[in-house]
Write an enzyme that holds these catalytic residues in place. Sequence first.
Site, PDB file in Angstrom:
ATOM      1  N   LYS A 261     -31.157 -16.456  27.037  1.00 24.16           N
ATOM      2  CA  LYS A 261     -29.928 -16.852  26.342  1.00 24.16           C
ATOM      3  C   LYS A 261     -28.931 -15.731  26.596  1.00 24.16           C
ATOM      4  CE  LYS A 261     -27.569 -16.432  23.112  1.00 24.16           C
ATOM      5  NZ  LYS A 261     -26.163 -15.964  23.196  1.00 24.16           N
TER       6      LYS A 261
ATOM      7  N   GLU B 280     -33.388  -2.992  22.034  1.00 28.74           N
ATOM      8  CA  GLU B 280     -32.552  -1.919  22.576  1.00 28.74           C
ATOM      9  C   GLU B 280     -31.204  -2.056  21.890  1.00 28.74           C
ATOM     10  OE1 GLU B 280     -29.974  -0.132  23.891  1.00 28.74           O
ATOM     11  OE2 GLU B 280     -30.029  -1.054  25.887  1.00 28.74           O
TER      12      GLU B 280
ATOM     13  N   CYS C  25     -24.516   0.871  25.950  1.00 27.62           N
ATOM     14  CA  CYS C  25     -25.490   1.305  24.941  1.00 27.62           C
ATOM     15  C   CYS C  25     -25.787   2.788  25.096  1.00 27.62           C
ATOM     16  CB  CYS C  25     -26.756   0.483  25.044  1.00 27.62           C
ATOM     17  SG  CYS C  25     -27.322   0.238  26.720  1.00 27.62           S
TER      18      CYS C  25
ATOM     19  N   GLU D 298     -21.778   4.000  16.100  1.00 26.82           N
ATOM     20  CA  GLU D 298     -21.541   3.543  17.470  1.00 26.82           C
ATOM     21  C   GLU D 298     -20.197   2.820  17.503  1.00 26.82           C
ATOM     22  OE1 GLU D 298     -23.915   0.259  19.232  1.00 26.82           O
ATOM     23  OE2 GLU D 298     -24.177   1.619  20.919  1.00 26.82           O
TER      24      GLU D 298
HETATM   25  P1  NAI Z   1     -24.612  -9.044  19.164  1.00 24.75           P
HETATM   26  O1  NAI Z   1     -25.788  -8.218  18.846  1.00 24.75           O
HETATM   27  O2  NAI Z   1     -24.132 -10.033  18.155  1.00 24.75           O
HETATM   28  O3  NAI Z   1     -24.890  -9.912  20.511  1.00 24.75           O
HETATM   29  C1  NAI Z   1     -25.874  -9.622  21.461  1.00 24.75           C
HETATM   30  C2  NAI Z   1     -26.626 -10.898  21.808  1.00 24.75           C
HETATM   31  O4  NAI Z   1     -27.303 -11.381  20.645  1.00 24.75           O
HETATM   32  C3  NAI Z   1     -25.744 -12.055  22.280  1.00 24.75           C
HETATM   33  O5  NAI Z   1     -26.413 -12.775  23.297  1.00 24.75           O
HETATM   34  C4  NAI Z   1     -25.639 -12.919  21.031  1.00 24.75           C
HETATM   35  O6  NAI Z   1     -25.371 -14.272  21.329  1.00 24.75           O
HETATM   36  C5  NAI Z   1     -27.026 -12.759  20.455  1.00 24.75           C
HETATM   37  N1  NAI Z   1     -27.127 -13.063  19.019  1.00 24.75           N
HETATM   38  C6  NAI Z   1     -26.195 -12.886  18.044  1.00 24.75           C
HETATM   39  N2  NAI Z   1     -26.660 -13.312  16.852  1.00 24.75           N
HETATM   40  C7  NAI Z   1     -27.913 -13.775  17.067  1.00 24.75           C
HETATM   41  C8  NAI Z   1     -28.919 -14.352  16.234  1.00 24.75           C
HETATM   42  N3  NAI Z   1     -28.707 -14.544  14.926  1.00 24.75           N
HETATM   43  N4  NAI Z   1     -30.097 -14.691  16.778  1.00 24.75           N
HETATM   44  C9  NAI Z   1     -30.333 -14.497  18.091  1.00 24.75           C
HETATM   45  N5  NAI Z   1     -29.422 -13.978  18.937  1.00 24.75           N
HETATM   46  C10 NAI Z   1     -28.224 -13.625  18.433  1.00 24.75           C
HETATM   47  O7  NAI Z   1     -23.449  -8.083  19.575  1.00 24.75           O
HETATM   48  P2  NAI Z   1     -21.874  -8.390  19.605  1.00 24.75           P
HETATM   49  O8  NAI Z   1     -21.504  -9.219  18.427  1.00 24.75           O
HETATM   50  O9  NAI Z   1     -21.548  -8.975  20.908  1.00 24.75           O
HETATM   51  O10 NAI Z   1     -21.264  -6.930  19.507  1.00 24.75           O
HETATM   52  C11 NAI Z   1     -21.178  -6.279  18.236  1.00 24.75           C
HETATM   53  C12 NAI Z   1     -21.546  -4.820  18.359  1.00 24.75           C
HETATM   54  O11 NAI Z   1     -22.899  -4.706  18.776  1.00 24.75           O
HETATM   55  C13 NAI Z   1     -20.765  -4.024  19.394  1.00 24.75           C
HETATM   56  O12 NAI Z   1     -19.562  -3.566  18.886  1.00 24.75           O
HETATM   57  C14 NAI Z   1     -21.731  -2.898  19.709  1.00 24.75           C
HETATM   58  O13 NAI Z   1     -21.623  -1.882  18.748  1.00 24.75           O
HETATM   59  C15 NAI Z   1     -23.087  -3.543  19.582  1.00 24.75           C
HETATM   60  N6  NAI Z   1     -23.650  -3.942  20.899  1.00 24.75           N
HETATM   61  C16 NAI Z   1     -24.586  -3.141  21.491  1.00 24.75           C
HETATM   62  C17 NAI Z   1     -25.072  -3.447  22.744  1.00 24.75           C
HETATM   63  C18 NAI Z   1     -26.064  -2.584  23.446  1.00 24.75           C
HETATM   64  O14 NAI Z   1     -26.049  -2.514  24.648  1.00 24.75           O
HETATM   65  N7  NAI Z   1     -26.967  -1.957  22.746  1.00 24.75           N
HETATM   66  C19 NAI Z   1     -24.608  -4.627  23.484  1.00 24.75           C
HETATM   67  C20 NAI Z   1     -23.654  -5.429  22.751  1.00 24.75           C
HETATM   68  C21 NAI Z   1     -23.200  -5.071  21.516  1.00 24.75           C
END
Ligand code: NAI
Length: 490
Positions: free
Chosen positions: A186, A261, A295, A392
């Site tokens: 996904k 991660e 990240c 972060e």
């Molecule tokens: P997010 O954690 O919501 O999204 C990452 C993935 O998780 C996407 O594919 C999203 O569709 C999926 N997701 C979201 N809610 C879910 C659920 N309830 N069940 C299963 N999958 C779900 O991150 P978002 O909203 O894009 O970004 C928010 C913050 O997260 C950023 O500002 C940053 O601080 C952090 N982040 C960290 C990342 C990393 O590389 N560690 C990558 C992206 C965001």
Amino acid sequence: MPEAMNAHLTASFFDSTKCFIGGRWVAPASGDYLDIENPSDGTVIGKIPRGGKADIDAAVAAAEAALKGEWGKMTAADRGRVLSRIGRLVLERADELARLEALDVGKPLKQAKADAIALARYMEFYGGAADKLMGQTIPFLDGYTVYTLREPHGVTGHIIPWNYPMQILGRSVGAALTMGNAAVLKPAEEACLTAIAFARIAEEAGLPAGALNVVPGLGEEAGAALTSHPGIHHISFTGSVPVGQIIQRAAAQNIVPVTLELGGKSPQLVFADADLDRALPFLVNAGIQNAGQTCSASSRILVHRSIHDELLGRMAARYGALTVGPAIADRDVGPLVSARQREIVEGFLGHVGTAEIAARGKVDADAPDGGHYLAPALIAKVTADHKLAQDEIFGPVQVVIPFDDDAEAVAIANGTEFGLVAGVWTADGGRQMRLAKAIRSGQVFINNYGAAGGVELPFGGTGKSGFGREKGMEALYGFSTLKTVAAWHG
Ligand code: NAI
Ligand code: MG
């Protein structure tokens, strides 16, 4: 939208409006679609399926069928061959994939091309490793022969973010397929195009039907359906801490292992004996690469007080020269991925308080108004407990914090909830080794940072950065399970 971008997308080699399930390209069961935005100008450039529970159910069923069919029966060597072929095709199409990524997430072209090449590297690396992970024979009681088998978990679920779509797909799906799992992916709603293109390439390379399934959609819909599905045997997630917590809870219901991660607040420690000429480009680049939406971004620069002013001045000069513009223009920094992400980062900059903005980059005067641009910011006079030094930010923002001795440097480095990556800049060999041990972090780089991605290097965190390791050979243990066979033969 400029003519060339439009022509490129419509002339592309795949259909972004379909899910890839069981080797077939199918419309989402709901018939609903989501718009794709180009973050460089805010225009809508296409659509992707809004996958949901029915599509995830079909994808999991297709993965189960693949494990019972051609894919499950394939030898490790043949799995390796397919992965290697995928790698070759990805490399041949690296420019096209890079353009897609640039349009989809606003990543400057050179950085997007580096991601495409890294994706190819993951396929080459894991393709070559597929037949090289071996079990053990274990001395045991008289009359017994005991050995271990490395087996796939079964169906693996992959939830990936938008910041390094190709690299994170490569490290997670690559390792899962290598070990003979069947994957359901996904991708992030902001970044589906290269995942869909990858599936098209995998199909062309001869990956058996159902070994990889791709269901684009929203996190709370397709994502939640995938992570709570009783047919999933392992979940790999990269993204935010709150969603990591939701996913770990979902996995707990089904007693399923997870790899999380979740980002970090990674420091680089700069000592008075460091080679600053070498360090400077690493220090700054680790903060602004991919507009800081990384990240493993190094968002904290800890510096010995005796060289603090010199280092701050030299970093500020670099910041002043940073260019920001559309992905296609290939500036140092592109737009942030979305209006929401820019709001988050601007919110942080509203908390500067007693700290001080030492320098900012420059957004191109003719950058489109609808793009989500933010001038990189270097922040000085920050205390280690400041919000900007603890949370972060996920944008092009770095803080500079002075320290007086090694012990204080380590205490500040270890003084956040996170522990993903760290850098140590010093010529003193003893200090290098001592600090590499003392710093709480999944990776430590000495006199470098990030080591150009490092497909070969195990990667993952401690604390709120998560757990489990991806990348390198180590990932293959996480994406498989161990069976012990004890035979009594007298
Ligand atoms: P997010 O954690 O919501 O999204 C990452 C993935 O998780 C996407 O594919 C999203 O569709 C999926 N997701 C979201 N809610 C879910 C659920 N309830 N069940 C299963 N999958 C779900 O991150 P978002 O909203 O894009 O970004 C928010 C913050 O997260 C950023 O500002 C940053 O601080 C952090 N982040 C960290 C990342 C990393 O590389 N560690 C990558 C992206 C965001
Ligand atoms: Mg989210």
